[in-house]
Scaffold this motif. Sequence first.
Motif, PDB file in Angstrom:
ATOM      1  N   GLN A  52       0.841  -1.191   0.000  1.00 56.89           N
ATOM      2  CA  GLN A  52       0.000   0.000   0.000  1.00 56.89           C
ATOM      3  C   GLN A  52       0.878   1.243   0.000  1.00 56.89           C
ATOM      4  O   GLN A  52       1.866   1.322   0.738  1.00 56.89           O
ATOM      5  CB  GLN A  52      -0.910  -0.004   1.232  1.00 56.89           C
ATOM      6  CG  GLN A  52      -1.910   1.143   1.271  1.00 56.89           C
ATOM      7  CD  GLN A  52      -2.845   1.035   2.455  1.00 56.89           C
ATOM      8  OE1 GLN A  52      -2.796   0.053   3.204  1.00 56.89           O
ATOM      9  NE2 GLN A  52      -3.696   2.031   2.640  1.00 56.89           N
ATOM     10  N   THR A  54       1.830   4.721   1.067  1.00 56.79           N
ATOM     11  CA  THR A  54       1.542   5.636   2.177  1.00 56.79           C
ATOM     12  C   THR A  54       2.282   6.960   2.045  1.00 56.79           C
ATOM     13  O   THR A  54       1.976   7.906   2.754  1.00 56.79           O
ATOM     14  CB  THR A  54       1.933   4.986   3.523  1.00 56.79           C
ATOM     15  OG1 THR A  54       3.327   4.646   3.492  1.00 56.79           O
ATOM     16  CG2 THR A  54       1.110   3.730   3.774  1.00 56.79           C
ATOM     17  N   GLU A 183       4.413   5.675  -5.495  1.00 55.95           N
ATOM     18  CA  GLU A 183       3.698   5.444  -6.749  1.00 55.95           C
ATOM     19  C   GLU A 183       4.645   5.250  -7.928  1.00 55.95           C
ATOM     20  O   GLU A 183       4.224   4.763  -8.987  1.00 55.95           O
ATOM     21  CB  GLU A 183       2.762   6.631  -7.041  1.00 55.95           C
ATOM     22  CG  GLU A 183       1.660   6.799  -6.004  1.00 55.95           C
ATOM     23  CD  GLU A 183       0.823   8.033  -6.251  1.00 55.95           C
ATOM     24  OE1 GLU A 183      -0.374   7.992  -5.924  1.00 55.95           O
ATOM     25  OE2 GLU A 183       1.357   9.034  -6.767  1.00 55.95           O
TER      26      GLU A 183
END
Length: 414
Positions: A52, A54, A183
Motif C-alpha cells: 500500500q 503511504t 507510486e
Amino acid sequence: MNTKVETDIGKLTTKTNMKVAADIGNSTTKMIVEDELFSQPSVIRRLMKNPQVTETDLKKNVTNLDENLTVHITSAAIKGTANGLYVIGRKAITTDLDKVQNMNIKLGNKHKHDLPVIMILSMIARKIIKDEFDEKGELAESYSATCELSSAIPASEFSFEKAEILEKRFAAHKHTVIVHLGEKLVTVVLNFKKAKVTQEGVPAIFALLSEDETILEEFNNLYKKKDEEDLIQDNEEITKPIDLKKMKIFHVDIGDGTTEYIYTNGVNPILDACSGEKRGVGHATEEATVLLNENLNGLMKINRQSFMSIVADNTHNLHAEAKDALDIAKGSQANFILEDTIEKVSNKTGNNVDIVVVYGGGSIQFRKYLFDDLKEFADQIKTKLLWIPEKNAVDLNVRGLDILNRKVFFRKKR
C-alpha cells in the motif's frame, strides 16, 4: 572510473564498470560501491501483492530507501518460483517476523541460495537510484548498469567449482530489479561483466595491511607490559599493520553462521590449511532460543528473530531470561571456537604461527568469553594474539574485497 552514457530512448541511463564488493554474511550483507559502504540485514520477505502506498513524495521515498527497500526481482540466477516481489533487509524485519527468510546457518551451501543473489541485486539497484537522485533531483524510468562483482563464500564450503557456480549465476544472465518508490516504479537492469568469488577470511588480510596503527595500540600495550613483567625483549615488534605481510598468520574470523580459520603466509593463503566450522553468533542465538523455550515449558513458541527482539528490548518481560540463556549459549560457542583453534593450529599449521588474529562481527560478541583462554593458548605456543578492535573488526572482509577489486581482480591492464 565510472562512466555514464545517457540516451533519449525510453529515458534509459547506462552506467558502466561499477566495481561492487559484496560480503554476504548470514546476519548482514555489506557492500562497497564507489567508496560508499552500506549494509542491510540478510533477510527478505516475499509479498503476494503490491504494498500500500503511504508516501507519494519522491524525495522522502529515496531518502528513506534503506528502511523501505521494496523490489520486484526477475532473474534466471534464482529459481523460477523465487522471481517476484520482496521487501529487503530492515523493511523485512519490521513486521511479520515469522514470514521472513534468512540463511539457514546449519545447512550452509551459500553458493546455491537465492537469498544472497536477491540481496546483492537489490542493494546495487538501491545504490544506483540514490546516486542518480542525489545528482539530478529526479529519476528516469529505467537504468542499465554493467558491474564487476567480487564476493566470498565460507571456507567450510569453498571449492573452485562452487565459487564458479556462484560467479556464473551473476555473469551468465541479465537481472531486472523494479524498485518501488511510492507510486513511482524504477526499473534497473543489471549485467555483470565479471564476477569473482573467493573464500571468506582471505580478503581480510588485504584490509588489515591497509589499516592505520590504531588497530595495534591495545596489542602493543599488552605485549609491552608482558615483556616488562617477564624482563623479555620482543625480537619482532609490530609497529605498523604492513609488518603483518612478513608473518605466518592464523586468522579466526567469527561470523554469524560460520567461523573461518584461515592460514596465510603474508597475503598468500595456504589453501590446504584453511577451513571453516559452523560456529558463531547465529548458532548461539539458536541454542539460546531452545533454552528459553524449554524454560517456558512450551507455553509459547519463540523463534530466532523474536528471540533477538526480546534481547534488544530491556523492557520486555522475558528480557532477563533471554539474556541469561544467550550468555550460556555464547559461552558454549566460545568454547567450541577455542577448541577449533587449538586443534587447527596444531594439525593444520604444525604450530608454525607468528600471530593469531581474531576479527569478524562475532569477535565483538564473544570477546569476554574467549579472549583470556585464547591469549593463554597463544602464550603456551610462544606466539601472540591480535584481537582487532571493535570499530575495525566487522568490515575487514568487505574492505578487503574492495581493495582486491581495484588492485587485483579488475585492475585495468596497461
